[in-house]
Design an enzyme around this catalytic site. Structure first.
Site, PDB file in Angstrom:
ATOM      1  N   ALA A  66       0.821  -1.215   0.073  1.00  0.00           N
ATOM      2  CA  ALA A  66      -0.108   0.043   0.053  1.00  0.00           C
ATOM      3  C   ALA A  66       0.785   1.301  -0.065  1.00  0.00           C
ATOM      4  O   ALA A  66       2.223   1.127   0.393  1.00  0.00           O
ATOM      5  CB  ALA A  66      -0.822   0.024   1.432  1.00  0.00           C
ATOM      6  N   GLY A 110       0.760  -5.177   0.751  1.00  0.00           N
ATOM      7  CA  GLY A 110      -0.332  -5.218  -0.010  1.00  0.00           C
ATOM      8  C   GLY A 110      -0.166  -5.835  -1.375  1.00  0.00           C
ATOM      9  O   GLY A 110      -1.073  -6.276  -1.895  1.00  0.00           O
ATOM     10  N   GLU A 113      -0.332  -9.303  -0.745  1.00  0.00           N
ATOM     11  CA  GLU A 113      -1.916  -9.798  -0.450  1.00  0.00           C
ATOM     12  C   GLU A 113      -2.770  -9.618  -1.592  1.00  0.00           C
ATOM     13  O   GLU A 113      -3.760 -10.356  -1.908  1.00  0.00           O
ATOM     14  CB  GLU A 113      -2.262  -8.754   0.731  1.00  0.00           C
ATOM     15  CG  GLU A 113      -1.927  -8.963   2.005  1.00  0.00           C
ATOM     16  CD  GLU A 113      -2.138  -7.883   2.914  1.00  0.00           C
ATOM     17  OE1 GLU A 113      -2.005  -6.560   2.641  1.00  0.00           O
ATOM     18  OE2 GLU A 113      -2.569  -8.282   4.131  1.00  0.00           O
ATOM     19  N   GLU A 133       4.783  -4.943   7.036  1.00  0.00           N
ATOM     20  CA  GLU A 133       4.123  -4.111   7.774  1.00  0.00           C
ATOM     21  C   GLU A 133       4.515  -3.942   9.312  1.00  0.00           C
ATOM     22  O   GLU A 133       4.478  -2.996   9.665  1.00  0.00           O
ATOM     23  CB  GLU A 133       2.489  -4.588   7.585  1.00  0.00           C
ATOM     24  CG  GLU A 133       1.793  -4.421   6.482  1.00  0.00           C
ATOM     25  CD  GLU A 133       2.049  -5.753   5.672  1.00  0.00           C
ATOM     26  OE1 GLU A 133       2.824  -6.608   5.581  1.00  0.00           O
ATOM     27  OE2 GLU A 133       0.982  -5.768   4.613  1.00  0.00           O
TER      28      GLU A 133
HETATM   29  N1  CO8 Z   1       4.478   3.226  -0.748  1.00  0.00           N
HETATM   30  C1  CO8 Z   1       4.996   4.275  -1.234  1.00  0.00           C
HETATM   31  N2  CO8 Z   1       5.982   4.617  -1.962  1.00  0.00           N
HETATM   32  C2  CO8 Z   1       6.824   3.710  -2.083  1.00  0.00           C
HETATM   33  C3  CO8 Z   1       6.490   1.978  -1.691  1.00  0.00           C
HETATM   34  C4  CO8 Z   1       5.173   2.100  -0.861  1.00  0.00           C
HETATM   35  N3  CO8 Z   1       4.779   0.879  -0.242  1.00  0.00           N
HETATM   36  N4  CO8 Z   1       7.435   1.367  -1.844  1.00  0.00           N
HETATM   37  C5  CO8 Z   1       8.214   2.124  -2.507  1.00  0.00           C
HETATM   38  N5  CO8 Z   1       7.917   3.332  -2.812  1.00  0.00           N
HETATM   39  C6  CO8 Z   1       8.721   4.576  -3.303  1.00  0.00           C
HETATM   40  C7  CO8 Z   1       9.868   4.922  -2.799  1.00  0.00           C
HETATM   41  O1  CO8 Z   1       9.443   5.962  -1.656  1.00  0.00           O
HETATM   42  C8  CO8 Z   1      10.620   5.631  -3.810  1.00  0.00           C
HETATM   43  O2  CO8 Z   1       9.982   6.991  -4.035  1.00  0.00           O
HETATM   44  P1  CO8 Z   1      11.115   8.101  -4.155  1.00  0.00           P
HETATM   45  O3  CO8 Z   1      12.170   7.696  -5.386  1.00  0.00           O
HETATM   46  O4  CO8 Z   1      10.201   9.235  -4.357  1.00  0.00           O
HETATM   47  O5  CO8 Z   1      11.933   8.199  -2.867  1.00  0.00           O
HETATM   48  C9  CO8 Z   1      10.389   4.751  -4.953  1.00  0.00           C
HETATM   49  O6  CO8 Z   1       9.083   3.976  -4.606  1.00  0.00           O
HETATM   50  C10 CO8 Z   1      11.539   3.893  -5.123  1.00  0.00           C
HETATM   51  O7  CO8 Z   1      11.844   2.789  -3.956  1.00  0.00           O
HETATM   52  P2  CO8 Z   1      12.983   2.784  -3.247  1.00  0.00           P
HETATM   53  O8  CO8 Z   1      14.124   3.785  -3.733  1.00  0.00           O
HETATM   54  O9  CO8 Z   1      13.055   2.486  -1.818  1.00  0.00           O
HETATM   55  O10 CO8 Z   1      13.847   1.272  -4.177  1.00  0.00           O
HETATM   56  P3  CO8 Z   1      14.610   0.335  -3.744  1.00  0.00           P
HETATM   57  O11 CO8 Z   1      15.041  -0.501  -4.705  1.00  0.00           O
HETATM   58  O12 CO8 Z   1      15.741   0.893  -2.713  1.00  0.00           O
HETATM   59  O13 CO8 Z   1      13.754  -0.558  -2.447  1.00  0.00           O
HETATM   60  C11 CO8 Z   1      11.888  -1.852  -1.655  1.00  0.00           C
HETATM   61  C12 CO8 Z   1      12.711  -1.491  -2.734  1.00  0.00           C
HETATM   62  C13 CO8 Z   1      12.754  -2.772  -0.786  1.00  0.00           C
HETATM   63  C14 CO8 Z   1      10.555  -2.548  -2.133  1.00  0.00           C
HETATM   64  C15 CO8 Z   1      11.501  -0.559  -0.774  1.00  0.00           C
HETATM   65  O14 CO8 Z   1      10.852   0.542  -1.700  1.00  0.00           O
HETATM   66  C16 CO8 Z   1      10.452  -0.836   0.193  1.00  0.00           C
HETATM   67  O15 CO8 Z   1      10.847  -1.233   1.440  1.00  0.00           O
HETATM   68  N6  CO8 Z   1       9.372  -0.277   0.069  1.00  0.00           N
HETATM   69  C17 CO8 Z   1       8.217  -0.397   1.175  1.00  0.00           C
HETATM   70  C18 CO8 Z   1       7.891  -1.855   1.276  1.00  0.00           C
HETATM   71  C19 CO8 Z   1       6.828  -1.738   2.392  1.00  0.00           C
HETATM   72  O16 CO8 Z   1       6.966  -1.591   3.519  1.00  0.00           O
HETATM   73  N7  CO8 Z   1       5.426  -2.316   2.055  1.00  0.00           N
HETATM   74  C20 CO8 Z   1       4.215  -2.429   2.866  1.00  0.00           C
HETATM   75  C21 CO8 Z   1       3.477  -1.391   2.792  1.00  0.00           C
HETATM   76  S1  CO8 Z   1       2.016  -1.404   4.163  1.00  0.00           S
HETATM   77  C22 CO8 Z   1       0.916  -2.255   3.719  1.00  0.00           C
HETATM   78  O17 CO8 Z   1       1.183  -2.655   2.292  1.00  0.00           O
HETATM   79  C23 CO8 Z   1      -0.257  -2.609   4.214  1.00  0.00           C
HETATM   80  C24 CO8 Z   1      -1.298  -3.588   3.722  1.00  0.00           C
HETATM   81  C25 CO8 Z   1      -2.308  -2.801   3.026  1.00  0.00           C
HETATM   82  C26 CO8 Z   1      -3.119  -3.682   2.209  1.00  0.00           C
HETATM   83  C27 CO8 Z   1      -3.459  -3.062   0.632  1.00  0.00           C
HETATM   84  C28 CO8 Z   1      -4.594  -3.569  -0.141  1.00  0.00           C
HETATM   85  C29 CO8 Z   1      -4.187  -4.691  -1.038  1.00  0.00           C
END
Ligand code: CO8
Length: 260
Positions: A66, A110, A113, A133
């Site tokens: 998400a 998400g 999921e 999460e």
């Molecule tokens: N939300 C918002 N932005 C994101 C997300 C995210 N989940 N994941 C990546 N991005 C953005 C980054 O902020 C970045 O943006 P910017 O260039 O503006 O800084 C861009 O995408 C590229 O990401 P990274 O620079 O971080 O890329 P890396 O290759 O270094 O890392 C990762 C990749 C490991 C995937 C890393 O981006 C990461 O850890 N992302 C978050 C993963 C996460 O925690 N996901 C869980 C989110 S909570 C959730 O899903 C709750 C459940 C909700 C259910 C949804 C309904 C189906």
């Protein structure tokens, strides 16, 4: 087709392909993106010319969860009143047609999921499945604690969800039963489309009945599930496709299903 900004859709014969296309955020699932996914799913589910759907992302990310930036300042009361996540997942949960998730790269939170809401998951060799999460101070909210546990068992689901950092590689996802096949990243979507086409060539009513019956395996006791299956099986004999399928076998020819 409507003009979408965050997804691409195409059809190949009776197969519809939905590609998440928000590359700058690794396909993070924001409201707008989910709105478009739901719109496309509803459209394809209601289209008699479509028999199965493939849902995919990019080679780098199926979906990184998400959208954290969008939800970080939201409040309990608003999320509760709007049924946050519930309203996102209603459409995909009620799909009558099969959906195959073709997962390349990250399927986190998400994203994992969303893949698990689909009926079949195929993975690219570099796919990563995880539920991070807990590292954000919350828990999975769209089926992670339930569907992942069914798929990989309690110990692995606990390990993944409680640490937030133990992820599954494609090979691990295959051996644990979360996914049914692994392909090279550049072949993945084509393989998913091939399988979807195979399904879409079958009688649409029997496909829908089979999906419905399998999903009851997660809801019902064995005897109730068997009862449900048998009743559906019996009602299959009210369809033209049953007459056609069995006549074709007896006449040693290919069936010509009309989905009636
Ligand atoms: N939300 C918002 N932005 C994101 C997300 C995210 N989940 N994941 C990546 N991005 C953005 C980054 O902020 C970045 O943006 P910017 O260039 O503006 O800084 C861009 O995408 C590229 O990401 P990274 O620079 O971080 O890329 P890396 O290759 O270094 O890392 C990762 C990749 C490991 C995937 C890393 O981006 C990461 O850890 N992302 C978050 C993963 C996460 O925690 N996901 C869980 C989110 S909570 C959730 O899903 C709750 C459940 C909700 C259910 C949804 C309904 C189906």
């Amino acid at each position: 087709a409507p003009a979408y900004g965050m997804i691409k859709t195409e059809t190949q014969g009776r197969v519809a392909v939905i590609t998440l296309n928000r590359p700058k955020a690794l396909n993070a699932l924001c409201s707008e993106l989910f709105h478009e996914i739901n719109d496309a799913l509803a459209r394809f589910d209601g289209d008699d010319a479509i028999g199965a759907v493939v849902l995919t992302g990019s080679e780098r990310a199926f979906a990184a969860g998400a959208d954290i930036k969008e939800m970080k300042d939201t409040q309990f009361i608003d999320n509760y009143k709007a049924n946050f996540l519930g309203h996102w997942t209603a459409q995909i949960s009620q799909m009558r047609k099969p959906i195959i998730a073709a997962v390349n790269g990250y399927a986190l939170g998400g994203g994992c999921e969303l893949a698990m809401m689909c009926d079949i998951i195929y993975a690219g060799e570099k796919a990563v499945f995880g539920q991070p999460e807990i590292t954000l101070g919350v828990i999975p909210g769209a089926g992670g604690t339930q569907r992942l546990t069914h798929a990989v068992g309690k110990s692995k689901a606990m390990e993944m969800i409680l640490t937030g950092t133990v992820n599954l590689t494609a090979a691990e996802a295959l051996s644990s039963g979360l996914v049914s096949a692994v392909f090279p990243p550049d072949k993945l979507v084509d393989e998913a489309i091939k399988t979807a086409a195979k399904i879409a060539a079958k009688g649409a009513v029997s496909v829908q009945m089979a999906k419905e019956a399998i999903n009851q395996a997660f809801e019902l006791s064995l005897s109730s599930g068997l009862h449900f299956e048998r009743r559906l099986f019996q009602s299959g004999f009210a369809t033209k496709d049953q007459k056609e399928g069995m006549a074709a076998f007896a006449e040693k020819r290919k069936p010509n299903f009309t989905n009636e």
